[in-house]
Write an enzyme that holds these catalytic residues in place. Structure first.
Site, PDB file in Angstrom:
ATOM      1  CG  ASP A 148      17.685  84.894   0.124  1.00 44.34           C
ATOM      2  OD1 ASP A 148      19.003  84.667   0.879  1.00 44.34           O
ATOM      3  OD2 ASP A 148      17.075  83.680   0.024  1.00 44.34           O
ATOM      4  N   GLY A 197      21.828  85.885   9.623  1.00 44.73           N
ATOM      5  CA  GLY A 197      22.386  86.455  10.632  1.00 44.73           C
ATOM      6  C   GLY A 197      23.935  86.808  10.477  1.00 44.73           C
ATOM      7  CG  ASP A 218      16.756  78.411   4.468  1.00 39.53           C
ATOM      8  OD1 ASP A 218      17.121  79.580   4.891  1.00 39.53           O
ATOM      9  OD2 ASP A 218      16.223  77.982   3.439  1.00 39.53           O
TER      10      ASP A 218
HETATM   11  C1  GLA Z   1      17.004  80.673   0.999  1.00 41.66           C
HETATM   12  C2  GLA Z   1      16.096  81.698   2.020  1.00 41.66           C
HETATM   13  C3  GLA Z   1      14.816  80.975   2.034  1.00 41.66           C
HETATM   14  C4  GLA Z   1      14.077  80.843   0.630  1.00 41.66           C
HETATM   15  C5  GLA Z   1      14.992  80.554  -0.443  1.00 41.66           C
HETATM   16  C6  GLA Z   1      14.629  80.597  -1.681  1.00 41.66           C
HETATM   17  O1  GLA Z   1      17.300  79.639   1.494  1.00 41.66           O
HETATM   18  O2  GLA Z   1      16.751  81.600   3.198  1.00 41.66           O
HETATM   19  O3  GLA Z   1      13.868  81.477   2.801  1.00 41.66           O
HETATM   20  O4  GLA Z   1      13.912  82.280   0.157  1.00 41.66           O
HETATM   21  O5  GLA Z   1      16.302  80.816  -0.327  1.00 41.66           O
HETATM   22  O6  GLA Z   1      15.337  79.988  -2.639  1.00 41.66           O
END
Ligand code: GLA
Length: 393
Positions: A148, A197, A218
C-alpha cells in the site's frame, strides 16, 4: 542453417530469462478469492480474529467455494529488531504459528505492508527493508502481500515535487523493488498493488509483477460508493487477464450498510468485472442471506471463468445498465442493473450482445432457466438491484 540454430537457441534462452523474471504464471490464474480483515475489523484485528476467520471459511463452505486467502491487512506490525527485521505487535504473538494454522485448514495467509516508511495506519512499513521483509514473510509462510502506497507519497513529494514524470518513475521503481524482493525468496507470493489507480496503474501494474492492482480509492459499505467504484470501471477490461487483475477493492457484502439487493448488485458487478473476491465481513457471524450472496456458485463461476476476461458495459438506458462478460465456450454473463431508487424494467435484446434468438438463458440468482420472448428478455429489476443471466449458445 547455423544462423537458424543460433536464432532458435537465442530464442529459447530469451524465453527462459523471461520466465525467470515473471511471477509464477499459475499464481492468480483466476481472480484471487478469500477474506481480508480491513473492512470489518480495521485496526482491531488480532490473531484470534484471523483464526476465527479461517475456521469460518471452512465451516461455512466458503473455502470449498473458492475463498482460500486469509489476508491480514494493516496493524499487525511491530517494531524492527536490532538487525532491522520486522516483528509483529502484541496482537499477533507468533505469525509463523498463525500461518501454520491457516495452512493446516487448506487456506493461504496474506499480509500487508507498503513502500513507504509507515503504513496508512502509521505502523512500520518496508522502506529500505524490502528484501529483508520479503524474506521474513517467506520465512513465516506468507502467500500474499498487499503493498500500500501510503507514506511513500511523502517521499514522492520530497524527492519529485511537482515533477509528475519523476514521481511516476519513482512509484513504479518502488513497486518493482518489492516485486524483485518477492521473486528472490523463491516462494510464490501473490503481489497486490494498492496505490489507488495512480498513473493509470492498469497500464503498467503487470510489468512490476502485480497480480492485481487497486484501480480506485477505498470502498465503504454504502451503495453510492460501491456503485461509483463498480460502474466506474468502464474501459479497463483490456488490461485484465490471467495472473493480472484490476481490483476495484474488497467486498462489503454482509457488513450491514446495504440492502440484500444492493449486495447482490455488488457481488454480480464484481463477478462481471473479474474482480478479486475478498470478503470483508465478520465471517463468524454471517446471516443465511449473506452466505447465499457470497456463496452463489453460479455467480462465482462467472468471476472465476477460465477465459479470464473482464466484462464491460454493453449499453445504458437512463438509470439502467447492461454489463456483459465473455465466458468460455462462447457463453456470456449479462448483468441487468438498475441504478435508480425505484423499480425499472430492463430489456436485453440477444442480438445486441451477439446471440441469436435461440440462445439459452439462466437466471443466476433464481438458479433457474428462463426464456426470451422474440429474442428479448425483459426483467423487472428492483431499486439498486440486478438480474444476472448466463447466456449460452
Ligand atoms: C488504505 C487501503 C485500505 C486499507 C488501509 C489500511 O486506505 O486502501 O484498503 O488497507 O489503507 O490502513
Amino acid at each position: 542453417m547455423v544462423r537458424f540454430k543460433l536464432g532458435v537457441t537465442a530464442f529459447i534462452l530469451l524465453a527462459m530469462a523471461g520466465t525467470a523474471m515473471a511471477q509464477d504464471p499459475t499464481l492468480a490464474a483466476t481472480p484471487p478469492m478469500g477474506w481480508n480483515s480491513w473492512n470489518h475489523f480495521a485496526g482491531d484485528v488480532n490473531d484470534a480474529d484471523v483464526r476465527a476467520a479461517a475456521d469460518a471459511l471452512v465451516s461455512s463452505g466458503m473455502r470449498d467455494a473458492g475463498y482460500i486467502y486469509v489476508n491480514i491487512d494493516d496493524t499487525w506490525e511491530g517494531d524492527r529488531d536490532a538487525q532491522g527485521n520486522i516483528t509483529t505487535n502484541s496482537k499477533f504473538p507468533d505469525m509463523k504459528a498463525l500461518a501454520d494454522y491457516v495452512h493446516s485448514k487448506g487456506l493461504k495467509l496474506g499480509i500487508y505492508s507498503g513502500p513507504g516508511p509507515k503504513t496508512c495506519a502509521g505502523y512500520p512499513a518496508s522502506y529500505g527493508h524490502e528484501e529483508q521483509d520479503a524474506k521474513t514473510y517467506a520465512g513465516w509462510g506468507i502467500d500474499y502481500l498487499k503493498y500500500d502506497l501510503c507514506s511513500y507519497r511523502q517521499i514522492l513529494r520530497q524527492e519529485a515535487g511537482k515533477d509528475q514524470e519523476k514521481a511516476f518513475a519513482m512509484e513504479k521503481a518502488a513497486y518493482e523493488k518489492m516485486h524483485q524482493a518477492l521473486l528472490a525468496t523463491g516462494r510464490p507470493i501473490v503481489y497486490s498493488l494498492c496505490q489507488y489507480g495512480n498513473f493509470d496503474v492498469w497500464k503498467w501494474g503487470a510489468d512490476v509483477g502485480g497480480n492485481l492492482w487497486r484501480t480506485t480509492g477505498d470502498i465503504n459499505d454504502t451503495y453510492d460508493r460501491m456503485a461509483d467504484i463498480g460502474f466506474g470501471q468502464l474501459g479497463l477490461a483490456k488490461y485484465a487477464g490471467p495472473g493480472h487483475w484490476n481490483d476495484p477493492d474488497m467486498l462489503e457484502v454482509g457488513n450491514g450498510g446495504m440492502t440484500a439487493d444492493e449486495y447482490r448488485t455488488h457481488m454480480s458487478l464484481w463477478a462481471i468485472l473479474a474482480a478479486p473476491l475478498l470478503a470483508g465481513n465478520d465471517l463468524s457471524k454471517m446471516s443465511d442471506e449473506t452466505k447465499s450472496i457470497l456463496m452463489n456458485k453460479e455467480v462465482i463461476a462467472v468471476d472465476q471463468d477460465r477465459l479470464g476476461k473482464q466484462g464491460d458495459r454493453a449499453y445504458a438506458v437512463g438509470m439502467t445498465e447492461i454489463w456483459v462478460k465473455p465466458l468460455a465456450e462462447g457463453a456470456m454473463a449479462a448483468g441487468l442493473f438498475n441504478r435508480d431508487s425505484v423499480e425499472h424494467t430492463v430489456t436485453l435484446r440477444l442480438r445486441d450482445i451477439g446471440f441469436t434468438d435461440q440462445a439459452k438463458l439462466r437466471d443466476l440468482w433464481k438458479h433457474e432457466d428462463v426464456s426470451a420472448n422474440g429474442g428479448s428478455f425483459t426483467a423487472t429489476v428492483p431499486p439498486h438491484g440486478v438480474v444476472m443471466l448466463k447466456v449460452s449458445r
